[in-house]
Design a protein around this motif. Structure first.
Motif, PDB file in Angstrom:
ATOM      1  N   LYS A   1      32.473  45.804   3.191  1.00 41.76           N
ATOM      2  CA  LYS A   1      33.899  45.963   3.509  1.00 41.76           C
ATOM      3  C   LYS A   1      34.758  45.811   2.251  1.00 41.76           C
ATOM      4  O   LYS A   1      35.749  46.522   2.094  1.00 41.76           O
ATOM      5  CB  LYS A   1      34.317  44.961   4.580  1.00 41.76           C
ATOM      6  CG  LYS A   1      33.738  45.307   5.941  1.00 41.76           C
ATOM      7  CD  LYS A   1      34.229  44.475   7.104  1.00 41.76           C
ATOM      8  CE  LYS A   1      34.602  43.081   6.845  1.00 41.76           C
ATOM      9  NZ  LYS A   1      34.876  42.272   8.015  1.00 41.76           N
TER      10      LYS A   1
ATOM     11  N   GLN B   1      37.798  57.254   8.723  1.00 46.12           N
ATOM     12  CA  GLN B   1      37.955  56.572  10.010  1.00 46.12           C
ATOM     13  C   GLN B   1      36.596  56.374  10.686  1.00 46.12           C
ATOM     14  O   GLN B   1      36.339  55.325  11.277  1.00 46.12           O
ATOM     15  CB  GLN B   1      38.909  57.363  10.912  1.00 46.12           C
ATOM     16  CG  GLN B   1      40.351  57.323  10.446  1.00 46.12           C
ATOM     17  CD  GLN B   1      41.229  58.326  11.189  1.00 46.12           C
ATOM     18  OE1 GLN B   1      40.741  59.149  11.966  1.00 46.12           O
ATOM     19  NE2 GLN B   1      42.533  58.250  10.934  1.00 46.12           N
TER      20      GLN B   1
ATOM     21  N   GLU C   1      34.917  53.509   8.947  1.00 46.89           N
ATOM     22  CA  GLU C   1      35.511  52.234   9.347  1.00 46.89           C
ATOM     23  C   GLU C   1      35.040  51.828  10.747  1.00 46.89           C
ATOM     24  O   GLU C   1      34.722  50.665  10.985  1.00 46.89           O
ATOM     25  CB  GLU C   1      37.041  52.324   9.314  1.00 46.89           C
ATOM     26  CG  GLU C   1      37.616  52.301   7.916  1.00 46.89           C
ATOM     27  CD  GLU C   1      39.130  52.409   7.901  1.00 46.89           C
ATOM     28  OE1 GLU C   1      39.699  53.117   8.776  1.00 46.89           O
ATOM     29  OE2 GLU C   1      39.747  51.798   7.022  1.00 46.89           O
TER      30      GLU C   1
END
Length: 145
Positions: free
Chosen positions: A44, A74, A77
């Motif tokens: 992350k 996206q 993520e």
């Protein structure tokens, strides 16, 4: 149509093996929580990119600012968040498995202690029983286990 219960006639349980299994499960849980979760945090952090260089284009991602790049970002993520949620779930399930294994070991340990205590009570009662009338000694049989 009924379901027959399992045949447990020759069931043997090793409390020591159950204790060892609980310790092993705890090590697995620690590995998930410490090592794998740490790697997820590192991923992350790497996903944040270089914070020293400002974005030139608004709504830009490390993959770029065009529509497909934003969609891919996206998706990455979401995938990362899903993996993190799965790791937390796995850790919780391992904690439950460890607790259940410890509970089973405790139940068998308690049963063994009760059986030993009951055996001693039976021995004590038999030893304290009165001899048969007439002073005859009861026959003795060799003890076989």
């Amino acid at each position: 149509m009924g379901i027959n219960p399992p045949d447990t006639g020759d069931l043997h349980v090793s409390v020591e093996d159950l204790d060892a299994a609980a310790e092993y499960i705890e090590r697995l849980k620690q590995y998930v929580e410490d090592t794998i979760s740490w790697e997820m945090e590192r991923i992350k952090e790497n996903m944040k990119g270089d914070s020293n260089s400002p974005q030139i284009v608004s709504n830009g991602t490390p993959f770029g600012a065009f529509a497909d790049a934003r969609l891919q970002w996206q998706a990455l993520e979401r995938s990362t968040a899903n993996m993190e949620a799965h790791l937390k779930g796995l850790s919780a399930k391992l904690a439950g498995l460890k607790k259940g294994t410890e509970d089973i070991a405790k139940a068998f340990r308690d049963a063994e202690e009760r059986n030993a205590a009951n055996g001693k009570d039976i021995e004590r009662l038999l030893e304290s029983a009165a001899s048969p009338p007439g002073g005859a000694e009861p026959p003795t049989y060799p003890y076989t286990a």
